[in-house]
Motif scaffolding. Structure first.
Motif, PDB file in Angstrom:
ATOM      1  N   LYS A 123     -17.699  -0.303  15.963  1.00  0.00           N
ATOM      2  CA  LYS A 123     -18.691   0.254  15.021  1.00  0.00           C
ATOM      3  C   LYS A 123     -19.050   1.786  15.717  1.00  0.00           C
ATOM      4  O   LYS A 123     -19.842   2.534  15.144  1.00  0.00           O
ATOM      5  N   LEU A 124     -18.486   2.249  16.779  1.00  0.00           N
ATOM      6  CA  LEU A 124     -18.695   3.405  17.422  1.00  0.00           C
ATOM      7  C   LEU A 124     -18.226   4.663  16.312  1.00  0.00           C
ATOM      8  O   LEU A 124     -17.446   4.746  15.675  1.00  0.00           O
TER       9      LEU A 124
ATOM     10  N   LEU B 290     -22.562   3.214  25.401  1.00  0.00           N
ATOM     11  CA  LEU B 290     -22.038   3.223  23.871  1.00  0.00           C
ATOM     12  C   LEU B 290     -22.991   3.952  23.187  1.00  0.00           C
ATOM     13  O   LEU B 290     -22.648   4.978  22.100  1.00  0.00           O
ATOM     14  N   THR B 291     -24.407   3.598  23.238  1.00  0.00           N
ATOM     15  CA  THR B 291     -25.499   4.254  22.633  1.00  0.00           C
ATOM     16  C   THR B 291     -25.663   5.882  22.892  1.00  0.00           C
ATOM     17  O   THR B 291     -25.719   6.498  21.951  1.00  0.00           O
TER      18      THR B 291
ATOM     19  N   THR C 172     -22.686   7.318  20.957  1.00  0.00           N
ATOM     20  CA  THR C 172     -23.153   7.319  19.676  1.00  0.00           C
ATOM     21  C   THR C 172     -24.002   8.601  19.215  1.00  0.00           C
ATOM     22  O   THR C 172     -23.920   9.054  18.145  1.00  0.00           O
TER      23      THR C 172
ATOM     24  N   SER D  27     -19.551  -9.521  21.131  1.00  0.00           N
ATOM     25  CA  SER D  27     -20.503  -8.529  20.613  1.00  0.00           C
ATOM     26  C   SER D  27     -20.280  -6.846  21.263  1.00  0.00           C
ATOM     27  O   SER D  27     -20.407  -5.922  20.670  1.00  0.00           O
ATOM     28  N   MET D  28     -19.824  -7.143  22.386  1.00  0.00           N
ATOM     29  CA  MET D  28     -19.214  -5.804  23.062  1.00  0.00           C
ATOM     30  C   MET D  28     -18.464  -5.169  22.362  1.00  0.00           C
ATOM     31  O   MET D  28     -18.411  -3.780  21.893  1.00  0.00           O
TER      32      MET D  28
ATOM     33  N   GLN E  14     -17.664  -5.753  19.321  1.00  0.00           N
ATOM     34  CA  GLN E  14     -17.804  -5.494  17.972  1.00  0.00           C
ATOM     35  C   GLN E  14     -18.690  -4.155  17.930  1.00  0.00           C
ATOM     36  O   GLN E  14     -18.502  -3.321  16.912  1.00  0.00           O
ATOM     37  N   ALA E  15     -19.518  -3.910  18.876  1.00  0.00           N
ATOM     38  CA  ALA E  15     -20.296  -2.819  19.153  1.00  0.00           C
ATOM     39  C   ALA E  15     -19.369  -1.349  19.217  1.00  0.00           C
ATOM     40  O   ALA E  15     -19.519  -0.325  18.576  1.00  0.00           O
TER      41      ALA E  15
ATOM     42  N   GLN F 221     -23.757  -1.244  26.598  1.00  0.00           N
ATOM     43  CA  GLN F 221     -24.343  -0.939  25.528  1.00  0.00           C
ATOM     44  C   GLN F 221     -25.123   0.318  25.482  1.00  0.00           C
ATOM     45  O   GLN F 221     -25.071   1.233  24.481  1.00  0.00           O
TER      46      GLN F 221
END
Lengths: 120, 141
Positions: free
Chosen positions: B137-138, A104-105, A108, B130-131, B133-134, A101
């Motif tokens: 949404k990138l 990924l953040t 983003t 959930s990974m 899905q995340a 995550q």
């Protein structure tokens, strides 16, 4: 000034891919928690990332940059030869998911920055 | 990305744990099913798990995962319990009936372990979902 996506994303795209691959290894460990003789595996994330980025001193030109699968050393060996320790693997899995995550953040945020530059 | 094979790995483990729970339910249900001879009496069943390694060549992936396979369901070789019950209609000429070699305490702990392992794999599936899905949404927002 040309903008190169590889430069913008830096190591995060490789990191993301490695995290997803490591997820599979840890999922395999968790799946085989009751399989006799199964040996828990993992990768050295830092070394694998360096390798994937083509850095570090690995010497061989034949190295395809693929991560090296290692075996986990159990705290307490069990009678049936299984080296999966549920709590250890759960913690690693959870940590890995969080790190995914995080990568990924970061991506983003970088993309958002780019969008801002383009749109003004 | 290897999300699909993660689902397969977690799915195979859930399947294996279900088989295990199935045998435990069968063992506990038949824990006091008497029989008139040693050959007829119910014996505790146990699944044997084995890991199947994905072939790296098929998955074009450097890191093969490992699914779980139920190799076989074997019967326990522990001795069955002969009990002297002359009133039992199943008793043989010596008044002995045979009870299964099911150990209810061991079965209960095994059940807890199987349920925990199952839950762990459900959690793996949730996390991977959930990974994914995340990841979809990138770039949004």
């Amino acid at each position: 000034m040309a903008i190169n996506f590889d430069n913008v994303l830096g190591l995060h795209d490789e990191a993301l891919r490695l995290r997803a691959d490591r997820m599979k290894i840890l999922a395999s460990n968790l799946a085989n928690v009751d399989t006799p003789g199964y040996q828990a595996r993992d990768i050295d994330f830092a070394a694998s990332l360096q390798r994937a980025l083509g850095e570090g001193d690995f010497g061989l030109a034949l190295d395809d940059g693929a991560p090296e699968l290692l075996y986990r050393v159990p705290n307490h060996p069990s009678q049936d030869g299984n080296t999966v320790e549920l709590a250890v693997e759960q913690a690693e899995f959870s940590q890995n998911a969080m790190d995914f995550q995080t990568s990924l953040t970061f991506i983003t945020m970088k993309l958002r920055g780019l969008a801002k530059v383009i749109e003004g | 990305m290897s999300f699909k094979s993660i689902s397969q790995i977690a799915g195979s483990a859930m399947n294996a744990q279900t088989v295990r729970l199935n045998t435990i339910a069968s063992n506990l249900a038949n824990a006091s099913t008497a029989a008139s001879s040693e050959a007829e009496v119910y014996r505790a069943r146990k699944p044997v798990f084995a890991a199947i390694y994905e072939r790296a060549a098929f998955t074009e992936d450097a890191m093969p995962g490992a699914r779980v396979q139920v190799l076989d369901v074997v019967q326990s070789t522990e001795p069955v319990r002969p009990v002297y019950e002359p009133d039992n209609p199943l008793a043989d000429e010596n008044g002995i009936v045979f009870y299964p070699n099911v150990n209810p305490v061991a079965e209960m702990t095994d059940m807890m372990s199987a349920a925990r392992a199952f839950e762990t794999n459900v959690e793996v599936l949730n996390r991977v979902k959930s990974m994914q899905q995340a990841l979809l949404k990138l770039g949004e927002g």
